[in-house]
Design a protein around this motif. Structure first.
Motif, PDB file in Angstrom:
ATOM      1  N   GLU A 183       3.400   3.475  -8.552  1.00  0.00           N
ATOM      2  CA  GLU A 183       3.818   3.736  -9.935  1.00  0.00           C
ATOM      3  C   GLU A 183       4.870   4.833  -9.986  1.00  0.00           C
ATOM      4  O   GLU A 183       5.886   4.713 -10.687  1.00  0.00           O
ATOM      5  CB  GLU A 183       2.604   4.140 -10.793  1.00  0.00           C
ATOM      6  N   MET A 184       4.657   5.890  -9.220  1.00  0.00           N
ATOM      7  CA  MET A 184       5.636   6.989  -9.212  1.00  0.00           C
ATOM      8  C   MET A 184       6.953   6.558  -8.577  1.00  0.00           C
ATOM      9  O   MET A 184       8.025   6.907  -9.070  1.00  0.00           O
ATOM     10  CB  MET A 184       5.058   8.206  -8.492  1.00  0.00           C
ATOM     11  N   LEU A 219      12.856  -2.610  -8.284  1.00  0.00           N
ATOM     12  CA  LEU A 219      11.556  -2.964  -7.713  1.00  0.00           C
ATOM     13  C   LEU A 219      10.426  -2.644  -8.678  1.00  0.00           C
ATOM     14  O   LEU A 219      10.412  -1.588  -9.302  1.00  0.00           O
ATOM     15  CB  LEU A 219      11.314  -2.190  -6.412  1.00  0.00           C
ATOM     16  N   GLY A 220       9.463  -3.541  -8.745  1.00  0.00           N
ATOM     17  CA  GLY A 220       8.297  -3.322  -9.594  1.00  0.00           C
ATOM     18  C   GLY A 220       7.180  -2.618  -8.842  1.00  0.00           C
ATOM     19  O   GLY A 220       7.185  -2.545  -7.612  1.00  0.00           O
ATOM     20  N   ILE A 233       6.203  -2.585  -4.662  1.00  0.00           N
ATOM     21  CA  ILE A 233       6.124  -1.344  -3.893  1.00  0.00           C
ATOM     22  C   ILE A 233       4.729  -1.173  -3.309  1.00  0.00           C
ATOM     23  O   ILE A 233       4.573  -0.841  -2.126  1.00  0.00           O
ATOM     24  CB  ILE A 233       6.531  -0.136  -4.768  1.00  0.00           C
ATOM     25  N   PHE A 234       3.707  -1.425  -4.124  1.00  0.00           N
ATOM     26  CA  PHE A 234       2.326  -1.333  -3.645  1.00  0.00           C
ATOM     27  C   PHE A 234       2.119  -2.262  -2.445  1.00  0.00           C
ATOM     28  O   PHE A 234       1.556  -1.854  -1.415  1.00  0.00           O
ATOM     29  CB  PHE A 234       1.348  -1.683  -4.768  1.00  0.00           C
ATOM     30  N   SER A 245      -9.873   6.553  -3.898  1.00  0.00           N
ATOM     31  CA  SER A 245      -9.795   5.490  -2.895  1.00  0.00           C
ATOM     32  C   SER A 245      -8.354   5.343  -2.420  1.00  0.00           C
ATOM     33  O   SER A 245      -7.410   5.710  -3.121  1.00  0.00           O
ATOM     34  CB  SER A 245     -10.273   4.156  -3.477  1.00  0.00           C
ATOM     35  N   LYS A 246      -8.224   4.779  -1.221  1.00  0.00           N
ATOM     36  CA  LYS A 246      -6.892   4.551  -0.673  1.00  0.00           C
ATOM     37  C   LYS A 246      -6.110   3.601  -1.564  1.00  0.00           C
ATOM     38  O   LYS A 246      -4.930   3.820  -1.829  1.00  0.00           O
ATOM     39  CB  LYS A 246      -6.997   3.998   0.757  1.00  0.00           C
ATOM     40  N   LYS A 247      -6.770   2.562  -2.059  1.00  0.00           N
ATOM     41  CA  LYS A 247      -6.096   1.601  -2.927  1.00  0.00           C
ATOM     42  C   LYS A 247      -5.540   2.293  -4.171  1.00  0.00           C
ATOM     43  O   LYS A 247      -4.386   2.097  -4.539  1.00  0.00           O
ATOM     44  CB  LYS A 247      -7.049   0.481  -3.341  1.00  0.00           C
ATOM     45  N   ARG A 248      -6.349   3.111  -4.811  1.00  0.00           N
ATOM     46  CA  ARG A 248      -5.901   3.797  -6.032  1.00  0.00           C
ATOM     47  C   ARG A 248      -4.797   4.801  -5.717  1.00  0.00           C
ATOM     48  O   ARG A 248      -3.863   4.966  -6.499  1.00  0.00           O
ATOM     49  CB  ARG A 248      -7.093   4.489  -6.717  1.00  0.00           C
TER      50      ARG A 248
END
Length: 162
Positions: free
Chosen positions: A30-31, A39-40, A44-45, A20-23
């Motif tokens: 995360e990367m 930044l956490g 970033i998400f 999925s786009k969200k995942r």
């Protein structure tokens, strides 16, 4: 801005289980958070998804270039390859298999536009995407990107040939 300095093996992944786009955006966040303290992952998400809401960052041929300006000390990128592709608002309606996410400091926004243009003009090539999608090793993918984006007579060019 030099694209070859944006990536590192820790920020390149082949994730066949991302569907999925969200995942995909969570994995990219995360990367991008790896190796920096300012930044956490959630910040970033949110920045990547908020930018995506303004308009799709897909360019066609199974490629998306999600990007955002954030308070990072230097530009950084993350490369995610997904096996089956993810449906997004691509101009050619093809599912996205290759995500190249980029964060840049706000004061480097003009350079950032040039980088997006450079990435788009290179990554839109169908045969190149097919070749990149055949890799499942972060080191091999990084080497390939360095080769693609190292200009002639650049110091890295000689190092790669050695």
């Amino acid at each position: 801005m030099d694209i070859t300095t944006l990536l590192s093996p820790e920020r390149i992944a082949c994730k066949p289980d991302v569907s999925s786009k969200k995942r995909a955006f969570e994995q990219l966040a995360e990367m991008l958070a790896t190796g920096q303290d300012t930044l956490g992952v959630d910040m970033i998400f949110d920045a990547l998804t908020n930018r995506e809401k303004l308009g799709s960052t897909t360019i066609g041929n199974g490629v998306a270039i999600p990007h955002a300006c954030m308070s990072v000390t230097q530009p950084r990128g993350a490369l995610l390859l997904v096996e089956d592709g993810i449906k997004m608002d691509a101009p050619d309606k093809k599912p996205v298999q290759l995500f190249m996410a980029i964060l840049v400091p706000p004061n480097q926004a003009p350079d950032y536009s040039d980088l997006i243009t450079q990435l788009t003009s290179t990554l839109i090539q169908k045969s190149l995407i097919e070749e990149i999608c055949s890799y499942c090793d972060s080191e091999t993918m990084l080497d390939h990107f360095i080769t693609l984006f190292t200009p002639p007579n650049h110091p890295l060019e000689g190092a790669l040939a050695a």
